[in-house]
Design a protein around this motif. Structure first.
Motif, short mmCIF file in Angstrom:
data_model
loop_
_atom_site.label_atom_id
_atom_site.label_comp_id
_atom_site.label_asym_id
_atom_site.label_seq_id
_atom_site.Cartn_x
_atom_site.Cartn_y
_atom_site.Cartn_z
N ASP A 180 0.81 -1.22 0.00
CA ASP A 180 0.00 0.00 0.00
C ASP A 180 0.85 1.27 0.00
O ASP A 180 0.40 2.32 -0.46
CB ASP A 180 -0.92 0.01 1.22
CG ASP A 180 -1.96 -1.10 1.18
OD1 ASP A 180 -2.18 -1.66 0.09
OD2 ASP A 180 -2.54 -1.42 2.24
N LEU A 181 2.07 1.17 0.52
CA LEU A 181 2.97 2.31 0.54
C LEU A 181 3.98 2.27 -0.62
O LEU A 181 4.74 3.23 -0.80
CB LEU A 181 3.74 2.36 1.86
CG LEU A 181 2.91 2.66 3.11
CD1 LEU A 181 3.73 2.40 4.37
CD2 LEU A 181 2.42 4.11 3.09
N ASP A 182 3.96 1.17 -1.38
CA ASP A 182 4.98 0.94 -2.40
C ASP A 182 6.35 1.17 -1.78
O ASP A 182 7.23 1.85 -2.33
CB ASP A 182 4.78 1.87 -3.59
CG ASP A 182 5.67 1.47 -4.77
OD1 ASP A 182 6.18 0.35 -4.77
OD2 ASP A 182 5.85 2.32 -5.68
N ALA A 183 6.55 0.59 -0.59
CA ALA A 183 7.74 0.86 0.21
C ALA A 183 8.93 0.07 -0.30
O ALA A 183 8.85 -1.15 -0.52
CB ALA A 183 7.48 0.52 1.68
N ALA B 188 -10.23 0.50 -7.77
CA ALA B 188 -11.45 -0.05 -7.16
C ALA B 188 -12.31 -0.79 -8.17
O ALA B 188 -13.15 -1.62 -7.78
CB ALA B 188 -12.27 1.09 -6.52
N ASN B 189 -12.13 -0.52 -9.46
CA ASN B 189 -12.93 -1.19 -10.48
C ASN B 189 -12.39 -2.56 -10.86
O ASN B 189 -13.02 -3.29 -11.63
CB ASN B 189 -12.99 -0.33 -11.75
CG ASN B 189 -13.76 0.97 -11.53
OD1 ASN B 189 -14.49 1.10 -10.55
ND2 ASN B 189 -13.58 1.92 -12.43
N PRO C 78 -7.79 4.07 -3.99
CA PRO C 78 -8.51 3.12 -4.84
C PRO C 78 -9.52 3.72 -5.80
O PRO C 78 -9.89 3.08 -6.78
CB PRO C 78 -9.21 2.21 -3.83
CG PRO C 78 -9.31 3.02 -2.59
CD PRO C 78 -8.11 3.90 -2.56
N ASN C 79 -9.98 4.94 -5.55
CA ASN C 79 -11.07 5.48 -6.37
C ASN C 79 -10.61 6.60 -7.31
O ASN C 79 -11.40 7.42 -7.74
CB ASN C 79 -12.20 5.99 -5.48
CG ASN C 79 -11.74 7.06 -4.50
OD1 ASN C 79 -10.54 7.29 -4.36
ND2 ASN C 79 -12.67 7.70 -3.83
N VAL C 80 -9.32 6.64 -7.62
CA VAL C 80 -8.81 7.67 -8.53
C VAL C 80 -8.23 7.00 -9.77
O VAL C 80 -7.85 5.83 -9.75
CB VAL C 80 -7.72 8.53 -7.86
CG1 VAL C 80 -8.26 9.21 -6.61
CG2 VAL C 80 -6.48 7.71 -7.52
N LEU D 132 -11.84 1.24 3.81
CA LEU D 132 -11.96 0.15 2.86
C LEU D 132 -13.38 -0.04 2.34
O LEU D 132 -13.57 -0.64 1.28
CB LEU D 132 -11.48 -1.16 3.50
CG LEU D 132 -9.97 -1.22 3.80
CD1 LEU D 132 -9.63 -2.49 4.56
CD2 LEU D 132 -9.17 -1.14 2.51
N LYS D 133 -14.38 0.46 3.06
CA LYS D 133 -15.76 0.34 2.60
C LYS D 133 -16.16 1.50 1.69
O LYS D 133 -16.69 1.29 0.61
CB LYS D 133 -16.70 0.25 3.80
CG LYS D 133 -16.58 -1.05 4.59
CD LYS D 133 -17.61 -1.09 5.72
CE LYS D 133 -17.52 -2.42 6.48
NZ LYS D 133 -18.51 -2.47 7.59
#
Length: 629
Positions: A71-74, A176-177, A210-212, A305-306
């Motif tokens: 999630d952080l692309d760490a 998200a899709n 997630p929504n961009v 997350l929801k």
């Protein structure tokens, strides 16, 4: 680049436990060991090892730790335990975290806390998402939101962009899709089509909110045309168009082209480069790449997350450096006049400078020649235009401009032969007339009166072989050693002297203004590398020319247009001054014009056996300026 370099050290152990402080708090070491093992496992990517030191479900905890990395692309985590406190059967450890966000570049530093308690006589980390970060709650995840700044323009001297609009094509997704497993398949197919590493494409999807819309790969027109059918066949990808001012206006080779980042460009630049980034492929776009692009706003956030909405901003970075436009001395009106003047069908080039400043106003060439490699940095014989440098010596030798000097068809000086095409038989023109008419046999004979060292010194005053530099390739000229009359005569005739059109435009500007000045193409930024603290290279000081030499040269060069070989350069407005020369290089004939009108100095070099070819182009250039609004 910093993120990429650090990524190689992901597995390096950097857990520093302040042992003296901790040993003062506890007699038994087991709580220390629990914290140490948990953080070592997290830091090194051994998530199962870390999960076993918690009271949570090992699979769920291991997955949470792994997801935090995605999630952080760490690129890496580094932890330092800074303190521990105990109250009854509860312990709380404080730690400092450093998270290398890799491609996103910033180093994220924060402070966290790890609660521990005894479970069946063993110290365990009391698991919750807040162990990862104090503000991360159940049902939330990390995300990295990046907002790269668009590419800055290259500007002319009036601050108008020297780029025209071009269309880029962007392959992007909304995370998200995508259903479970679809992101992996999408990135696998996209990697095969584009050559971009699958893992990096997937990391961009996983770390983004997630929504961009997440741009993955950007294509120019040609590349997109080659791949569009394959791209449209990839489920989940949206193809959009972005219009940006990227296509170079004239002078195209000086401004430089810009393309979307390719995998090859990533390898050349060393990263980090993101979709939507652009790379300069030549000219000023390439030279000032680090100034023109690379600035990105970055935020670490938490996401529900929801609802998929942002919950909290954990950290925000402004760019550590700002991008900036490149301010040039180029002028669109001058450039248009130069481009138009070259439309006669003869190969060649034009360089125009402002005589009083050395500012480069226009660089033009036909398609046979490159504006940078030939007009700025080309190495061509100077021909009799180099006789400009001999006038100071002529005056010191007390040779009068009105003195008669034979212009035979052939002459030998110090054993070196010289030939004059179309020599007027049986005449002895004045020195001024020979200069204006570019009589090589007459001018070469002056070597008997002017020493080689004196001629070389005069050339230096006109900037020949001066140590100036531009952000692009350029050539100031070179004079071979002048030992003896033959070598000196060849220099006056420009046969053993190499110059560029730029260096000769500066020579013309020196006569016009009375002072030689180094060229200027970019006024800001001062250096091509924004990361260096080094002082910019100091340009040579201007050189004021001898007043008598200047006045004599102005008379000679005005005569060149009024009654000499440069008549074709005449134009309305201020008097035009100039001389011509013809030379051979690699069996190709060239025709020079070097001169000025008002404060505009030019050098024209045309691939032609017509002695007036350069002057004709200069005349069209000056006429074009006179009618330009």
């Amino acid at each position: 680049m910093r993120g990429k370099a650090r990524r190689a050290g992901t597995a390096a152990l950097a857990l520093a436990v302040t042992a003296p402080m901790l040993s003062a708090c506890f007699e038994e070491p087991s709580a220390h060991e629990a914290v140490r093992d948990f953080l070592i496992g997290w830091q090194t990517g051994d998530y199962d090892y870390a999960a076993r030191r918690t009271d949570g479900d090992e699979k769920a905890v291991g997955r949470a730790l792994e997801n935090a990395t995605f999630d952080l692309d760490a690129a890496s985590f580094r932890f330092t335990v800074t303190g521990m406190r105990r109250a009854a059967d509860e312990v709380e450890a404080d730690f400092d975290a450093e998270v290398d966000l890799g491609e996103n570049n910033p180093l994220w530093e924060y402070q966290g806390k790890i609660p521990l308690h005894l479970v069946d006589g063993r110290w365990k980390v009391r698991w919750s998402p807040s162990v990862l970060h104090p503000k991360l709650a159940e049902g939330q995840r990390f995300a990295v939101d990046v907002d790269p700044e668009g590419r800055q323009p290259i500007l002319d001297r009036n601050r108008d962009p020297l780029q025209e609009k071009a269309v880029l094509h962007v392959a992007q997704v909304v995370p998200a899709n995508l259903k479970s497993g679809e992101a992996e398949k999408l990135c696998e197919r996209l990697s095969k089509i584009t050559g971009f590493p699958q893992d990096r494409l997937l990391s961009r999807i996983r770390s983004a909110p997630p929504n961009v819309q997440v741009p993955l790969v950007t294509f120019g027109r040609t590349r997109f045309g080659q791949l569009s059918a394959d791209l449209r066949a990839v489920p989940g990808i949206t193809l959009t168009e972005q219009e940006q001012e990227l296509a170079p206006a004239s002078p195209k080779a000086i401004v430089g082209t810009v393309t979307a980042v390719t995998q090859e460009a990533v390898q050349q630049l060393g990263g980090p480069q993101r979709a939507g980034d652009t790379v300069g492929r030549g000219g000023l776009q390439k030279a000032y790449q680090e100034h023109l692009t690379g600035s990105t706003d970055t935020r670490v956030i938490t996401v529900d997350l929801k609802t998929l909405k942002e919950v909290a901003e954990l950290k925000k970075w402004q760019p550590d450096r700002s991008t900036s436009p490149v301010q040039t001395t180029l002028d669109r009106a001058y450039q248009k006049a130069a481009d138009t003047a070259l439309t006669g069908g003869i190969p060649g080039m034009v360089v125009a400078v402002q005589a009083s400043t050395g500012d480069i106003r226009a660089v033009a060439s036909t398609e046979e020649y490159d504006q940078e490699r030939h007009a700025l940095a080309g190495r061509f014989p100077a021909g009799t235009t180099f006789s400009i440098m001999s006038v100071g010596g002529i005056l010191k030798a007390r040779i009068s401009p009105g003195q008669r000097l034979a212009c035979p068809a052939d002459r030998s000086v110090g054993g070196a032969p010289f030939h004059q095409e179309g020599s007027p038989a049986g005449t002895s023109p004045t020195l001024q007339a020979n200069f204006a008419g570019a009589c090589v046999t007459a001018l070469a004979s002056l070597a008997r009166r002017i020493g080689g060292a004196e001629l070389a010194a005069e050339a230096e005053k006109f900037g020949i072989a001066a140590k100036w530099s531009l952000p692009l390739k350029a050539f100031s000229g070179v004079v071979r050693p002048l030992n003896g009359d033959a070598a000196t005569a060849k220099a006056i005739a420009g046969q053993n002297v190499l110059v560029s059109p730029l260096s000769m435009a500066l020579v013309a500007g020196a006569v016009a203004s009375g002072t030689w000045r180094p060229p200027v193409l970019v006024t800001d930024p001062k250096t091509v590398d924004p990361t260096t603290d080094a002082e910019p290279i100091k340009a040579p000081d201007p050189i004021r020319l001898d007043d008598r030499t200047v006045q004599t040269l102005r008379g000679f060069m005005r005569a060149g247009v009024v009654a000499g070989s440069a008549r074709a350069a005449a134009a309305p407005g201020d008097p035009v001054h100039g001389i011509t020369a013809t030379v051979l290089q690699k069996r190709k004939p060239y025709a020079w014009f070097v001169g000025w009108q008002g404060d505009v100095a030019v050098a024209v070099l045309m691939q032609s056996s017509d002695p007036a070819a350069g002057a004709a182009v200069a005349g069209r250039f000056f006429q074009g300026l006179s009618v330009t609004p």
